[in-house]
Design a protein around this motif. Structure first.
Motif, PDB file in Angstrom:
ATOM      1  N   UNK A  12      37.170  65.571  93.035  1.00  0.00           N
ATOM      2  CA  UNK A  12      37.568  66.598  94.004  1.00  0.00           C
ATOM      3  C   UNK A  12      38.487  67.633  93.369  1.00  0.00           C
ATOM      4  N   UNK A  13      39.406  67.170  92.521  1.00  0.00           N
ATOM      5  CA  UNK A  13      40.299  68.097  91.841  1.00  0.00           C
ATOM      6  C   UNK A  13      39.516  69.008  90.891  1.00  0.00           C
ATOM      7  N   UNK A  14      38.551  68.430  90.185  1.00  0.00           N
ATOM      8  CA  UNK A  14      37.736  69.232  89.291  1.00  0.00           C
ATOM      9  C   UNK A  14      36.948  70.288  90.068  1.00  0.00           C
ATOM     10  N   UNK A  15      36.444  69.925  91.238  1.00  0.00           N
ATOM     11  CA  UNK A  15      35.701  70.877  92.062  1.00  0.00           C
ATOM     12  C   UNK A  15      36.613  71.997  92.549  1.00  0.00           C
ATOM     13  N   UNK A  16      37.842  71.663  92.941  1.00  0.00           N
ATOM     14  CA  UNK A  16      38.787  72.690  93.379  1.00  0.00           C
ATOM     15  C   UNK A  16      39.107  73.656  92.249  1.00  0.00           C
ATOM     16  N   UNK A  17      39.295  73.138  91.052  1.00  0.00           N
ATOM     17  CA  UNK A  17      39.593  74.004  89.918  1.00  0.00           C
ATOM     18  C   UNK A  17      38.411  74.922  89.593  1.00  0.00           C
TER      19      UNK A  17
END
Length: 306
Positions: free
Chosen positions: A125-130
């Motif tokens: 999820x963090x990678x997608x947000x970035x």
């Protein structure tokens, strides 16, 4: 046979009187003409001063001599364009700050949840947000660059060939694209800019059309060429057809990337078209979906008609 009134006339005094009267008349007339010319120039000077100070300038009266009226008209157009650019810049900065808050907030929450443990779902999820933030910044920078003139020179281009090339690339990517184009339609254009416009319109059309086919039609006449992208999506409410061309405006109020995009695709199209002197029109189709057209003049100096 001589009239008694003419006896005793003094020609030198009469000549002097006529000369003085004519000089006075010429002086008064000159003052009136100069005043009529300098008054619009004074108004224009005050308008330029206000514009240089960043103060909103009221439209100048477009009257007086033809040359000064044309100058005032050009100044009003310039003032309106500068005001619109400033509004776009404010909207651009406001949209960036607003849209970056959501993924940043999610990253903060995910970082707190990750303290002392590892969670693959949270990492994904963090990678997608970035990636979402990177996409937003990339599209924003693209829009900022598009507000400036492109360095490529205009060249005579066969629009039918260009449309065929774009269509072939989409077909190879597995998209259903129906092309209708004349055999030949030449115009003096910036080829790179038109390619960007059409690709943005096609991306928008395929996004909302889903699995349905999209049309790419080229209509050519003696004075203009029109390229339209036709989709079979839900269309746009009539009262929002003009607003979707503004930066960061989305039809989906939830601001979900999966349903609303970044809100910059059509804004980039509008900015590019304005820089080239082209016209973008959006209309809902009677059969359903949206028709997005770019109108390109062909009657430019030195251009050969086909």
């Amino acid at each position: 046979g001589i009239n008694h009134d003419h006896i005793g006339a003094e020609p030198p005094r009469a000549v002097v009187s006529i000369f003085l009267g004519a000089s006075l008349f010429i002086l008064l007339t000159t003052l009136l003409v100069v005043r009529r010319i300098t008054r619009p120039l004074e108004t224009l000077s005050r308008g330029v001063q206000r514009l240089g100070q960043g103060t909103h300038s009221l439209p100048l009266p477009e009257d007086g001599p033809r040359e000064l009226a044309d100058l005032a008209r050009k100044f009003n157009q310039l003032s309106s364009e500068i005001e619109r650019l400033l509004e776009n810049r404010t909207t651009l900065l406001g949209g960036i700050s607003h849209d970056l808050r959501t993924p940043l907030a999610r990253l903060r929450i995910a970082a707190e949840l990750l303290r002392g443990r590892e969670d693959d779902d949270l990492l994904d999820s963090m990678q997608q947000d970035m990636e979402e933030m990177d996409t937003l910044i990339t599209r924003t920078l693209e829009l900022a660059r598009m507000m400036q003139q492109d360095g490529q020179q205009d060249k005579e281009t066969d629009l039918a060939v260009l449309v065929a090339e774009i269509g072939a690339a989409r077909t190879e990517a597995g998209r259903q694209l129906h092309i209708e184009a004349a055999s030949s339609c030449k115009a003096v254009i910036n080829k790179l800019v038109l390619r960007r416009i059409l690709n943005n319109l096609l991306d928008n059309a395929f996004h909302y059309a889903g699995e349905k086919p999209v049309g790419l039609h080229l209509h050519c006449s003696g004075s203009k060429a029109q390229i339209c992208v036709l989709d079979q999506g839900a269309g746009i409410p009539d009262d929002q057809l003009g607003r979707v061309l503004q930066p960061f405006y989305r039809l989906d109020p939830s601001r979900n990337r999966g349903t609303g995009g970044s809100g910059l695709g059509l804004a980039i199209v509008q900015q590019l078209a304005q820089l080239q002197g082209w016209k973008i029109t959006l209309n809902n189709r009677k059969a359903g979906g949206l028709s997005a057209c770019v109108e390109i003049p062909r009657d430019q100096p030195g251009q050969q008609q086909s």
